[in-house]
Design a protein around this motif. Structure first.
Motif, PDB file in Angstrom:
ATOM      1  N   GLU A 172       0.826  -1.218   0.000  1.00 56.18           N
ATOM      2  CA  GLU A 172       0.000   0.000   0.000  1.00 56.18           C
ATOM      3  C   GLU A 172       0.858   1.267   0.000  1.00 56.18           C
ATOM      4  O   GLU A 172       0.514   2.250  -0.639  1.00 56.18           O
ATOM      5  CB  GLU A 172      -0.946  -0.008   1.202  1.00 56.18           C
ATOM      6  N   ARG A 173       1.986   1.230   0.664  1.00 54.48           N
ATOM      7  CA  ARG A 173       2.886   2.389   0.670  1.00 54.48           C
ATOM      8  C   ARG A 173       3.413   2.673  -0.739  1.00 54.48           C
ATOM      9  O   ARG A 173       3.524   3.822  -1.151  1.00 54.48           O
ATOM     10  CB  ARG A 173       4.028   2.175   1.652  1.00 54.48           C
ATOM     11  N   LEU A 174       3.721   1.627  -1.474  1.00 57.11           N
ATOM     12  CA  LEU A 174       4.184   1.816  -2.853  1.00 57.11           C
ATOM     13  C   LEU A 174       3.087   2.421  -3.719  1.00 57.11           C
ATOM     14  O   LEU A 174       3.364   3.260  -4.581  1.00 57.11           O
ATOM     15  CB  LEU A 174       4.656   0.482  -3.447  1.00 57.11           C
ATOM     16  N   VAL A 175       1.851   2.010  -3.477  1.00 64.59           N
ATOM     17  CA  VAL A 175       0.723   2.599  -4.202  1.00 64.59           C
ATOM     18  C   VAL A 175       0.635   4.084  -3.866  1.00 64.59           C
ATOM     19  O   VAL A 175       0.452   4.927  -4.747  1.00 64.59           O
ATOM     20  CB  VAL A 175      -0.601   1.867  -3.868  1.00 64.59           C
ATOM     21  N   ALA A 176       0.788   4.415  -2.587  1.00 65.80           N
ATOM     22  CA  ALA A 176       0.742   5.817  -2.161  1.00 65.80           C
ATOM     23  C   ALA A 176       1.853   6.626  -2.829  1.00 65.80           C
ATOM     24  O   ALA A 176       1.619   7.754  -3.283  1.00 65.80           O
ATOM     25  CB  ALA A 176       0.852   5.910  -0.638  1.00 65.80           C
ATOM     26  N   GLU A 177       3.044   6.067  -2.903  1.00 66.97           N
ATOM     27  CA  GLU A 177       4.155   6.760  -3.567  1.00 66.97           C
ATOM     28  C   GLU A 177       3.859   6.998  -5.040  1.00 66.97           C
ATOM     29  O   GLU A 177       4.152   8.065  -5.573  1.00 66.97           O
ATOM     30  CB  GLU A 177       5.451   5.961  -3.399  1.00 66.97           C
TER      31      GLU A 177
END
Length: 186
Positions: A49-54
């Motif tokens: 999910e953090r990669l999606v946010a980035e």
């Protein structure tokens, strides 16, 4: 509109002081994030999910504002250590991210006047980052949220008169009377 059991304001006008109202303001953003993840990944909590946010904050002009704001919430500011874009007015990294948020897409909800979503977006952003503007501006923005969430929008004259009253030192009760008494009604 509904009164908050915690602070007595129309929900969520008690934010940022009232935890319940602050959570309701955050939920405006979070519901957009969850819908985005479901649509794009088939789940509300995909791995990475953090990669999606980035990815989202790297291209904010390709995503709805609620998705962009929620993506920033999932990233840590390298300068102040808080949520990226929500740090103090003295944080250059948060100020830069806060500026980029406004390139995101605004789509008015069905049944609301054109411009309601923009007004909602600005009021949510100010309410979630109150340190970036004057206390009078924060007060006016948070008091406006219940009206905007109900799908109303002040006329330009109503908004300007209320802003002038806030700048002239109107009390919370005086501003509430303007916002809840006349906004969105001709």
């Amino acid at each position: 509109m509904r009164r908050c059991d915690g602070c007595g304001h129309w929900e969520p006008a008690g934010a940022h002081r009232c935890e319940r109202c602050a959570a309701l303001v955050d939920e405006i953003v979070e519901e957009g994030w969850r819908a985005f993840l479901e649509r794009e990944f088939g789940t509300a909590a995909p791995p990475g999910e953090r990669l999606v946010a980035e990815m989202v904050v790297d291209e904010p002009d390709r995503h709805p504002w609620r998705v962009v704001d929620a993506a920033y919430d999932r990233l840590t500011c390298p300068e102040c250590g808080g949520r990226l874009s929500r740090g103090p007015a003295t944080c250059a990294s948060c100020n830069l991210a806060d500026g980029f948020r406004y390139s995101a897409i605004e789509i008015d909800r069905p049944g609301v006047p054109p411009g309601n979503e923009h007004a909602l977006r600005v009021n949510v952003a100010v309410t979630r980052r109150p340190g970036g503007v004057s206390a009078a501006e924060v007060l006016l923005r948070r008091l406006s949220l219940p009206i905007l969430l109900d799908g109303l929008l002040p006329t330009r004259a109503q908004a300007q008169a209320t802003k002038a009253a806030a700048n002239d030192g109107a009390t919370e009760a005086e501003l509430a009377a303007l916002v809840y008494g006349v906004w969105g009604r001709d």
